[in-house]
Design a protein around this motif. Structure first.
Motif, PDB file in Angstrom:
ATOM      1  N   UNK A 126       0.826  -1.211   0.000  1.00  0.00           N
ATOM      2  CA  UNK A 126       0.000   0.000   0.000  1.00  0.00           C
ATOM      3  C   UNK A 126       0.866   1.269   0.000  1.00  0.00           C
ATOM      4  N   UNK A 127       2.034   1.151  -0.615  1.00  0.00           N
ATOM      5  CA  UNK A 127       2.911   2.322  -0.728  1.00  0.00           C
ATOM      6  C   UNK A 127       3.724   2.599   0.518  1.00  0.00           C
ATOM      7  N   UNK A 128       3.595   1.738   1.530  1.00  0.00           N
ATOM      8  CA  UNK A 128       4.343   1.955   2.782  1.00  0.00           C
ATOM      9  C   UNK A 128       5.620   1.108   2.755  1.00  0.00           C
ATOM     10  N   UNK A 129       5.912   0.417   3.876  1.00  0.00           N
ATOM     11  CA  UNK A 129       7.205  -0.260   3.966  1.00  0.00           C
ATOM     12  C   UNK A 129       7.268  -1.489   3.060  1.00  0.00           C
ATOM     13  N   UNK A 130       8.507  -1.797   2.634  1.00  0.00           N
ATOM     14  CA  UNK A 130       8.718  -2.898   1.691  1.00  0.00           C
ATOM     15  C   UNK A 130       8.728  -4.243   2.412  1.00  0.00           C
ATOM     16  N   UNK A 131       8.215  -5.256   1.740  1.00  0.00           N
ATOM     17  CA  UNK A 131       8.216  -6.618   2.280  1.00  0.00           C
ATOM     18  C   UNK A 131       8.123  -7.605   1.120  1.00  0.00           C
ATOM     19  N   UNK A 132       8.476  -8.859   1.399  1.00  0.00           N
ATOM     20  CA  UNK A 132       8.270  -9.925   0.413  1.00  0.00           C
ATOM     21  C   UNK A 132       6.915 -10.583   0.701  1.00  0.00           C
ATOM     22  N   UNK A 133       6.325 -11.102  -0.357  1.00  0.00           N
ATOM     23  CA  UNK A 133       5.063 -11.854  -0.199  1.00  0.00           C
ATOM     24  C   UNK A 133       5.257 -13.229  -0.802  1.00  0.00           C
ATOM     25  N   UNK A 134       4.914 -14.251  -0.055  1.00  0.00           N
ATOM     26  CA  UNK A 134       4.915 -15.604  -0.601  1.00  0.00           C
ATOM     27  C   UNK A 134       3.475 -16.029  -0.848  1.00  0.00           C
ATOM     28  N   UNK A 135       3.183 -16.392  -2.093  1.00  0.00           N
ATOM     29  CA  UNK A 135       1.834 -16.860  -2.431  1.00  0.00           C
ATOM     30  C   UNK A 135       1.934 -18.344  -2.773  1.00  0.00           C
ATOM     31  N   UNK A 136       1.184 -19.158  -2.065  1.00  0.00           N
ATOM     32  CA  UNK A 136       1.203 -20.608  -2.289  1.00  0.00           C
ATOM     33  C   UNK A 136      -0.206 -21.069  -2.648  1.00  0.00           C
ATOM     34  N   UNK A 137      -0.321 -21.711  -3.781  1.00  0.00           N
ATOM     35  CA  UNK A 137      -1.618 -22.232  -4.245  1.00  0.00           C
ATOM     36  C   UNK A 137      -2.717 -21.178  -4.162  1.00  0.00           C
ATOM     37  N   UNK A 138      -2.381 -19.971  -4.586  1.00  0.00           N
ATOM     38  CA  UNK A 138      -3.391 -18.934  -4.722  1.00  0.00           C
ATOM     39  C   UNK A 138      -3.666 -18.131  -3.464  1.00  0.00           C
ATOM     40  N   UNK A 139      -2.963 -18.454  -2.379  1.00  0.00           N
ATOM     41  CA  UNK A 139      -3.241 -17.770  -1.109  1.00  0.00           C
ATOM     42  C   UNK A 139      -1.946 -17.166  -0.565  1.00  0.00           C
ATOM     43  N   UNK A 140      -2.031 -15.963   0.018  1.00  0.00           N
ATOM     44  CA  UNK A 140      -0.852 -15.344   0.631  1.00  0.00           C
ATOM     45  C   UNK A 140      -0.467 -16.168   1.864  1.00  0.00           C
ATOM     46  N   UNK A 141       0.751 -16.726   1.814  1.00  0.00           N
ATOM     47  CA  UNK A 141       1.170 -17.653   2.878  1.00  0.00           C
ATOM     48  C   UNK A 141       2.131 -17.001   3.861  1.00  0.00           C
ATOM     49  N   UNK A 142       2.833 -15.972   3.416  1.00  0.00           N
ATOM     50  CA  UNK A 142       3.844 -15.359   4.289  1.00  0.00           C
ATOM     51  C   UNK A 142       4.088 -13.934   3.819  1.00  0.00           C
ATOM     52  N   UNK A 143       4.305 -13.040   4.777  1.00  0.00           N
ATOM     53  CA  UNK A 143       4.671 -11.655   4.454  1.00  0.00           C
ATOM     54  C   UNK A 143       5.834 -11.270   5.347  1.00  0.00           C
ATOM     55  N   UNK A 144       6.873 -10.676   4.770  1.00  0.00           N
ATOM     56  CA  UNK A 144       8.015 -10.250   5.576  1.00  0.00           C
ATOM     57  C   UNK A 144       9.275 -10.459   4.784  1.00  0.00           C
ATOM     58  N   UNK A 145      10.236 -11.115   5.420  1.00  0.00           N
ATOM     59  CA  UNK A 145      11.470 -11.453   4.715  1.00  0.00           C
ATOM     60  C   UNK A 145      11.376 -12.935   4.372  1.00  0.00           C
ATOM     61  N   UNK A 146      11.111 -13.227   3.105  1.00  0.00           N
ATOM     62  CA  UNK A 146      10.762 -14.599   2.709  1.00  0.00           C
ATOM     63  C   UNK A 146      11.970 -15.293   2.082  1.00  0.00           C
ATOM     64  N   UNK A 147      12.260 -16.495   2.527  1.00  0.00           N
ATOM     65  CA  UNK A 147      13.263 -17.339   1.871  1.00  0.00           C
ATOM     66  C   UNK A 147      12.585 -18.005   0.676  1.00  0.00           C
ATOM     67  N   UNK A 148      13.208 -17.844  -0.504  1.00  0.00           N
ATOM     68  CA  UNK A 148      12.559 -18.352  -1.727  1.00  0.00           C
ATOM     69  C   UNK A 148      12.546 -19.880  -1.721  1.00  0.00           C
TER      70      UNK A 148
END
Ligand SMILES: NC(=O)N[C@@H](CC(=O)O)C(=O)O
Length: 429
Positions: free
Chosen positions: A11-33
């Motif tokens: 939303x234009x604020x702080x940066x983060x990684x998003x992990x999406x698994x099978x169509x659903x957001x599974x993790x937000x933050x610093x994500x290990x690929x």
């Protein structure tokens, strides 16, 4: 299927990684690929929930030369949308459960955005007899929004019954507010000094305002929900503001074009600028911007109205009403509202995703970017500037009012339930 979106500004604020698994957001933050995951570099991009358009004309069935459910879905995805409400003024009209299911099924088959049919309020949009509201709602299409858009439900008794009927299942009537006895059959623009000079028959802002005023009173009387489609005048804004202060269940939308374009564009008699409701004077545009910023107007809706050349390229009085909007809406709203500081990106997410999804009752759309939410996502480059080229459009039509204009912000990627529908600004597949 796993996707990692790296370094997006939520939303234009702080940066983060998003992990999406099978169509659903599974993790937000610093994500290990995870191994096998698709990685999207979103450095500098703003992440928004997928946009939701309350007001799209897809033209199928009936006018597949102007747009189809597939091409309209593609235009929507390019514009950052993950869901659109498809208006009922097709041929045949979406006024039965079967017709609504057909639109719904064609949307599923296209698979690019969620296509939610809007049901007609009255049979054939004739304004007389209620359409199959309950059957449309209980159908596979699950219709919740009803509108005769393009026509006003002018008969107060019919409007009252429609409001009473949809109340039973939490539906809403989206009204094209335009009192026909004040608009006249040949009216084609805003009535004012300019329409007089140009010799064009117009209709006044009050034709909209009297219906908005009537309908909020009917909503109060019935305890039901009314939505005002494409609000275009300062007077309508005042009525909606008052109605909300009284606790009346009214919501309202504004189009991107009514946030910028003004009636003086008609001086060139270019039918590209013929639209319903008509372009209005500066004072109305200023009131609409202020009302969107302060929440009186809940949502931006495109009123994407594609028309074939042979319907649009006529003398102004004879040309079809309507302009394209899906592919450019975000850039227009970002340029007019976010760039000058009238709204934040979070506000833009509210008016272009969260609120429209809530008004339409789309539970899988317009969700906050949080773990467990569907991976419906739009990634926007706020630093990009775009110049609109009507011939670069994926819509089948070319009635683009923004041709040659430049805007700030560009949609880079769109994800529908974790699957990229647009990557680097280009349709996938
Ligand atoms: N918004 C428009 O100018 N046109 C719409 C219908 C309508 O609202 O007239 C269309 O279906 O073309």
């Amino acid at each position: 299927m796993k996707t990692v979106v790296q370094g997006a500004r939520l939303l234009g604020e702080s940066a983060a990684d998003l992990l999406i698994v099978d169509g659903v957001i599974a993790e937000i933050g610093s994500v290990t690929v995870p191994s096998g995951a698709e990685v999207v570099d979103a450095d500098g991009l703003v992440a928004l929930p997928g946009l939701v358009d309350l007001h799209t004309h897809l033209r199928e069935p009936g006018r597949e030369d102007a747009e189809t459910i597939r091409t309209g879905s593609q235009a929507a995805a390019v514009g950052g949308y993950t869901a659109v409400l498809a208006m009922a003024n097709t041929n045949p009209v979406t006024d039965t459960a079967e017709a609504a299911e057909r639109v719904h099924d064609l949307g599923v088959a296209a698979g690019i955005v969620d296509v939610q049919p809007v049901g007609a309020v009255t049979k054939g949009l004739a304004g007389e007899e209620l359409a199959e509201l309950g059957l449309m709602h209980r159908s596979r299409a699950g219709v919740r929004v009803f509108s005769d858009d393009g026509r006003c439900v002018a008969d107060a008794r019919v409007m009252r019954r429609a409001l009473e009927y949809v109340k039973a299942f939490g539906g809403v009537v989206s009204q094209h507010a335009q009192e026909p006895s004040l608009a006249g059959p040949t009216a084609c623009c805003h009535e004012g000094e300019l329409s007089g000079q140009l010799g064009l028959p117009g209709w006044p802002g009050v034709a909209e305002e009297v219906i908005v005023a009537r309908d909020v009173m009917l909503a109060r009387h019935t305890g039901s929900r009314v939505h005002v489609a494409h609000v275009s005048t300062a007077g309508s804004v005042e009525v909606v503001r008052w109605a909300k202060s009284q606790g009346i269940a009214v919501t309202a939308e504004v189009t991107p074009h009514h946030l910028i374009l003004t009636t003086d564009l008609l001086a060139g008699y270019d039918p590209t600028f013929k639209v319903n409701p008509p372009l209005r004077p500066d004072e109305d545009v200023a009131a609409l911007r202020a009302a969107l910023a302060d929440g009186t107007i809940d949502a931006v809706a495109t009123d994407h109205a594609p028309h074939a050349r042979h319907d649009k390229e006529h003398a102004f009085v004879d040309a079809a009403f309507g302009m394209l909007g899906l592919e450019t809406a975000l850039a227009v709203v970002a340029s007019v509202m976010v760039e000058p500081g009238l709204m934040t990106w979070a506000d833009l997410a509210r008016v272009m995703s969260t609120s429209p999804a809530a008004i339409a009752g789309l539970s899988g759309q317009g969700r906050a970017l949080e773990v467990g939410a569907p991976g419906n996502l739009t990634l926007v480059d706020p630093a990009a500037s775009i110049t609109v080229d009507r011939d670069a459009s994926v819509s089948l039509s070319r009635n683009n009012p923004w041709h040659g204009r430049s805007f700030q912000a560009a949609v880079r990627h769109t994800f529908l339930r974790g699957r990229a529908t647009v990557r680097d600004g280009v349709l996938v597949g």
